[in-house]
Design a protein around this motif. Structure first.
Motif, PDB file in Angstrom:
ATOM      1  N   LYS B 220       0.766  -1.434  -0.190  1.00 46.46           N
ATOM      2  CA  LYS B 220      -0.134   0.046   0.108  1.00 46.46           C
ATOM      3  C   LYS B 220       0.832   1.185  -0.059  1.00 46.46           C
ATOM      4  O   LYS B 220       2.085   1.361   0.506  1.00 46.46           O
ATOM      5  CB  LYS B 220      -1.088   0.182   1.388  1.00 46.46           C
ATOM      6  N   LYS B 277      -6.041   6.629  -6.264  1.00 47.61           N
ATOM      7  CA  LYS B 277      -5.837   5.038  -5.865  1.00 47.61           C
ATOM      8  C   LYS B 277      -5.311   4.248  -7.067  1.00 47.61           C
ATOM      9  O   LYS B 277      -4.571   3.248  -7.153  1.00 47.61           O
ATOM     10  CB  LYS B 277      -7.094   4.875  -5.228  1.00 47.61           C
ATOM     11  N   THR B 278      -5.923   4.447  -8.168  1.00 53.68           N
ATOM     12  CA  THR B 278      -5.967   3.577  -9.477  1.00 53.68           C
ATOM     13  C   THR B 278      -4.372   3.585 -10.023  1.00 53.68           C
ATOM     14  O   THR B 278      -3.952   2.718 -10.096  1.00 53.68           O
ATOM     15  CB  THR B 278      -6.803   3.979 -10.604  1.00 53.68           C
ATOM     16  N   ASP B 281      -2.062   1.231  -8.090  1.00 52.23           N
ATOM     17  CA  ASP B 281      -2.938   0.137  -7.901  1.00 52.23           C
ATOM     18  C   ASP B 281      -2.244  -0.850  -8.912  1.00 52.23           C
ATOM     19  O   ASP B 281      -2.923  -0.875 -10.049  1.00 52.23           O
ATOM     20  CB  ASP B 281      -4.357   0.032  -7.791  1.00 52.23           C
ATOM     21  N   SER B 283      -2.443  -4.102  -8.945  1.00 50.45           N
ATOM     22  CA  SER B 283      -3.198  -5.370  -9.210  1.00 50.45           C
ATOM     23  C   SER B 283      -4.327  -5.009 -10.515  1.00 50.45           C
ATOM     24  O   SER B 283      -4.415  -6.324 -10.940  1.00 50.45           O
ATOM     25  CB  SER B 283      -4.083  -5.574  -8.023  1.00 50.45           C
TER      26      SER B 283
END
Lengths: 101, 473
Positions: B220, B277-278, B281, B283
């Protein structure tokens, strides 16, 4: 921060005559990738496997050849007095194939 | 920090928001000034008026010269040039080392056998083989030179390239203009500056340090994640409360407050926006692409760098290592102690890792149509001694080394400069670090003739005293 390596690398290899063929490596750590070639149980070569998906080992000395794909596994950089890694090492990441000449 | 804030911290109540390298109280007893400073630390750029003024002055002409972005990969510890990108196969054994050169896809250019993928993309790469500097041989000397274009002491700091870029171009959207991955450089030997700070440009242009390892499965962004127990709802509730307080203040304060409000809103946006956030990220990336970069700290940092550039960040530095002690890194002293990297580390780990990640970045940027708008600079602090030491390693050597560029307007497939027969000194076209830094700015579309920085006391100053390397363009 020390480096992190995510997951465990894995790949499938197969044999077409003496031609070695590998698939993509999943969870690829990006470290040295090599074919480990044994003849009659003794390691005789560790050529790089990174650039090409196929490899033919030129050696035609009679014997039983066993081949596996390996990748360097970094644990830490500790070495003994001879300069050899004590914990980091190459690990097998594929099935083993074999042929006889 | 105010005494009241310290009181809360002592009781374990205070929550700290880490934005850039500023720490600002977030929860109990939020300090508005600190928050504004923190917001500015990563998000404040030029106001529209300032941008207009710069454009009017000709510093940034978006019509004439399309602005490029930049990713620098900084090889902390520094590879030996003779073992990697400036090989000397005809030199004696104790110079040439154990690796062999291989041909590349450009006639006449060879590099180390442990960069086989890079060899296939040499047509995109411009190598500078005559880099050198004449100051100290510490890592920090080299870091300051290559990150700022200056050598300096702590009393006269010079800004990091990303801070200059932040000051000239400002941010796009919610993301900071300048980000350092995965973390700031830590202990590399001395306590002198590393050159990744904003210096006289102030906290508004500090780079944002990710502060986490994107190759970690539980990754994170430390500087973005709300503190434990803090939810977005609570953050937004506090924003509302502060907004009401601001309304009262606004009646009595001057229009300067409006600029602060902008930084303030941006800080909240950074915390809460889906876009931010994107961006961080990984993932959401295709698993095969993540594999292609390498499931390691360098590879995933390079992938994140592409994502950040794609979403508006102007300048990203990927620090390959944050220390040289007790880890596998480029600092190949082979000293048997805490600096014990050897040829084996290069062969099994460092060269393959870099080769895999760097070529993935080139391929990925090209496939997305981003390579022509993204300059890539691979930089290091110095070279390593041409003669192998009695332990089988090589030591610091600022008299000659190789760095390289790709992407953006860079003309690939060439070598600029050369060293002598043993890689001990530049043989032709000697190049100094400020010329490399000036080339980064020029490649990004910054006009060095017309752009000035507000130096100490707001005195306009030139921020780099060198010409770009003309052969690169």
């Amino acid at each position: 921060m020390d480096q992190k390596f995510e997951g465990t690398p894995q790949a499938e290899i197969k044999l077409d005559g003496r031609k070695l063929i590998r698939g993509d490596v999943s969870n690829d750590w990006g470290l040295r990738l090599q074919w480990q070639i044994k003849r009659d149980g003794k390691v005789i070569a560790t050529p790089l496997a990174r650039t090409d998906m196929e490899y033919v080992h030129d050696d035609k000395t009679p014997g039983k050849y066993e081949v596996v794909l390996q990748m360097w596994k970094y644990i830490n950089y500790k070495k003994n007095k001879q300069g050899e890694f004590t914990e980091s090492k190459f690990i097998d990441i594929s099935n083993t194939v074999s042929y006889t000449i | 920090m105010a005494a009241g804030s310290r009181h809360y911290e002592n009781k374990g109540i205070l929550r700290m928001l880490n934005i850039g390298n500023e720490r600002a109280p977030l929860c109990s007893g939020i300090d508005r000034r600190s928050f504004l400073q923190a917001g500015g630390a990563t998000l404040g750029g030029l106001s529209l008026q300032q941008m207009d003024a710069l454009e009017a002055a000709g510093a940034v002409d978006q019509k004439k010269s399309k602005i490029k972005n930049c990713i620098t990969i900084f090889l902390v510890g520094s590879p030996g040039h003779v073992d990697t990108f400036d090989m000397k196969p005809e030199a004696p054994d104790d110079i040439r080392g154990k690796f062999k050169p291989i041909d590349t896809n450009v006639n006449g250019i060879q590099i180390c056998e442990h960069f086989p993928l890079m060899a296939r993309q040499m047509d995109k790469v411009a190598m500078i083989r005559s880099l050198h500097h004449k100051t100290g041989a510490s890592h920090e000397n080299g870091q300051r030179w290559m990150m700022t274009g200056h050598d300096f002491n702590a009393g006269n700091p010079q800004p990091y390239m990303g801070s200059i870029v932040s000051r000239v171009f400002g941010p796009q959207g919610n993301l900071p203009a300048s980000i350092v991955l995965p973390d700031k450089i830590g202990n590399t030997g001395t306590s002198t500056p590393h050159g990744q700070k904003s210096a006289y440009l102030g906290s508004a242009h500090e780079p944002f340090f990710l502060g986490g390892d994107p190759a970690n499965a539980g990754f994170k962004v430390a500087n973005l994640a709300p503190p434990a127990g803090q939810t977005e709802f609570r953050i937004n509730a506090r924003k509302e409360l502060l907004s009401q307080i601001d309304d009262l203040q606004r009646r009595t304060e001057t229009r300067t407050t409006k600029n602060f409000d902008t930084a303030y809103d941006r800080a909240f946006s950074l915390l809460t926006s889906p876009e931010t956030k994107t961006a961080f990220d990984l993932s959401t990336e295709d698993e095969k692409l993540r594999d292609r970069y390498g499931r390691n700290t360098l590879g995933q940092s390079c992938l994140m760098a592409r994502r950040l550039i794609e979403r508006g960040t102007r300048f990203v530095t990927v620090n390959h290592f944050d220390t040289v002690f007790n880890v596998t890194c480029w600092d190949m002293h082979a000293n048997g102690g805490n600096l014990n990297n050897t040829y084996l580390d290069y062969e099994n780990h460092l060269c393959p890792q870099f080769d895999w990640a760097f070529t993935a970045l080139l391929e990925d940027l090209e496939q997305r149509g981003m390579l022509e708008d993204t300059v890539i600079a691979v930089l290091s602090e110095f070279g390593r001694t041409p003669k192998i030491n009695n332990r089988g390693g090589r030591d610091h050597y600022p008299s000659a080394w190789t760095n390289f560029f790709a992407g953006g307007p860079i003309k690939g497939g060439q070598v600029i400069g050369s060293t002598d027969k043993i890689g001990a000194a530049p043989h032709d076209r000697p190049i100094l670090p400020p010329e490399v830094v000036a080339s980064v700015y020029t490649a990004m579309g910054i006009d060095l003739e017309t752009t000035m920085m507000p130096g100490p006391g707001s005195r306009p100053i030139r921020f780099i005293e060198a010409e770009p390397i003309e052969e690169l363009f």
